[in-house]
Design a protein around this motif. Structure first.
Motif, PDB file in Angstrom:
ATOM      1  N   LEU A   1       0.879  -1.068  -0.258  1.00  0.00           N
ATOM      2  CA  LEU A   1       0.047   0.052   0.033  1.00  0.00           C
ATOM      3  C   LEU A   1       0.903   1.264  -0.003  1.00  0.00           C
ATOM      4  N   HIS A   2       1.944   1.354   0.701  1.00  0.00           N
ATOM      5  CA  HIS A   2       2.804   2.380   0.832  1.00  0.00           C
ATOM      6  C   HIS A   2       3.724   2.618  -0.597  1.00  0.00           C
ATOM      7  N   GLU A   3       3.906   1.532  -1.244  1.00  0.00           N
ATOM      8  CA  GLU A   3       4.466   1.641  -2.598  1.00  0.00           C
ATOM      9  C   GLU A   3       3.697   2.144  -3.611  1.00  0.00           C
ATOM     10  N   ALA A   4       2.241   1.896  -3.558  1.00  0.00           N
ATOM     11  CA  ALA A   4       1.360   2.463  -4.119  1.00  0.00           C
ATOM     12  C   ALA A   4       1.254   3.763  -4.124  1.00  0.00           C
ATOM     13  N   GLU A   5       1.113   4.340  -3.111  1.00  0.00           N
ATOM     14  CA  GLU A   5       1.177   5.837  -2.690  1.00  0.00           C
ATOM     15  C   GLU A   5       2.274   6.425  -3.310  1.00  0.00           C
ATOM     16  N   GLN A   6       3.549   5.776  -3.284  1.00  0.00           N
ATOM     17  CA  GLN A   6       4.621   6.550  -3.979  1.00  0.00           C
ATOM     18  C   GLN A   6       4.472   6.647  -5.343  1.00  0.00           C
ATOM     19  N   LEU A   7       3.640   5.615  -5.873  1.00  0.00           N
ATOM     20  CA  LEU A   7       3.498   5.854  -7.292  1.00  0.00           C
ATOM     21  C   LEU A   7       2.324   6.759  -7.937  1.00  0.00           C
TER      22      LEU A   7
END
Length: 205
Positions: free
Chosen positions: A54-60
């Motif tokens: 989920l945090h990686e998705a935010e970064q994208l």
């Protein structure tokens, strides 16, 4: 955003939603392949692993998660948000909770910002001529101040909705991959099919 990715955003009701979203089926072990794959997903996607994704998705630049309104997802998201997570949640009702209303209540209590009726449930209601229940569920979602939608695998669900519902969005499956006439919930391990003609029918509807 990270890696130079530029995402588009759309409007669903009052929400700005990234056109590319992240879905929660893998987190809940719904592979639509086999019971063995379901179990592998459940073992791989620990709470820590899901939060990392989920945090990686935010970064994208992704700002929306679509996931089930069950207690597993609700508990996970509470922890994720308490730790600073920012993805908004579009909730899907869950047939194993019982009534559609129970799923909507979970969405409301759990902090969802939009909600839709589970696709298998809509298929099942269509098969049994009970779609008035969907009208009531959409009204309940709206009364909670959330954008409301429905899902489905059978294109006839959406043909009916066009004439009988006022919703903010649809969740359309490209594949009518198993019958929900006898049971609304997905049955792990039950044979499914993914036919190109079903995809064509849905996109033409």
């Amino acid at each position: 955003t990270r890696w130079g990715v530029r995402l588009e955003y759309i409007r669903i009701g009052s929400l700005d939603v990234s056109r590319f979203t992240i879905g929660g089926n893998p987190f809940s072990g719904f592979s639509h392949q086999s019971a063995e794959m379901d179990l592998r997903m459940k073992r791989y996607f620990t709470t820590q692993q899901i939060k990392r994704v989920l945090h990686e998705a935010e970064q994208l630049g992704i700002n929306t998660l679509i996931a089930r309104a069950d207690h597993h997802i609700m508990r996970l998201l509470m922890e994720y948000w308490d730790e600073g997570g920012s993805l908004r949640w579009i909730a899907q009702t869950c047939p194993e909770l019982g009534s559609i209303e129970a799923g909507v209540r979970n969405a409301i209590v759990g902090g969802a910002e939009a909600c839709y009726v589970h696709g298998g449930v809509m298929d099942h209601l269509l098969a049994h001529d009970q779609l008035d229940e969907a009208v009531q569920a959409v009204e309940m979602i709206r009364q909670a101040g959330m954008p409301a939608g429905i899902a489905g695998h059978d294109p006839n669900v959406f043909r009916w909705a066009e004439s009988n519902l006022d919703v903010d969005f649809y969740m359309c499956s490209y594949y009518n991959s198993s019958s929900r006439d006898n049971q609304a919930a997905h049955v792990p391990g039950r044979p499914e099919w993914f036919l190109e003609r079903d995809r064509a029918i849905m996109t033409d509807s």
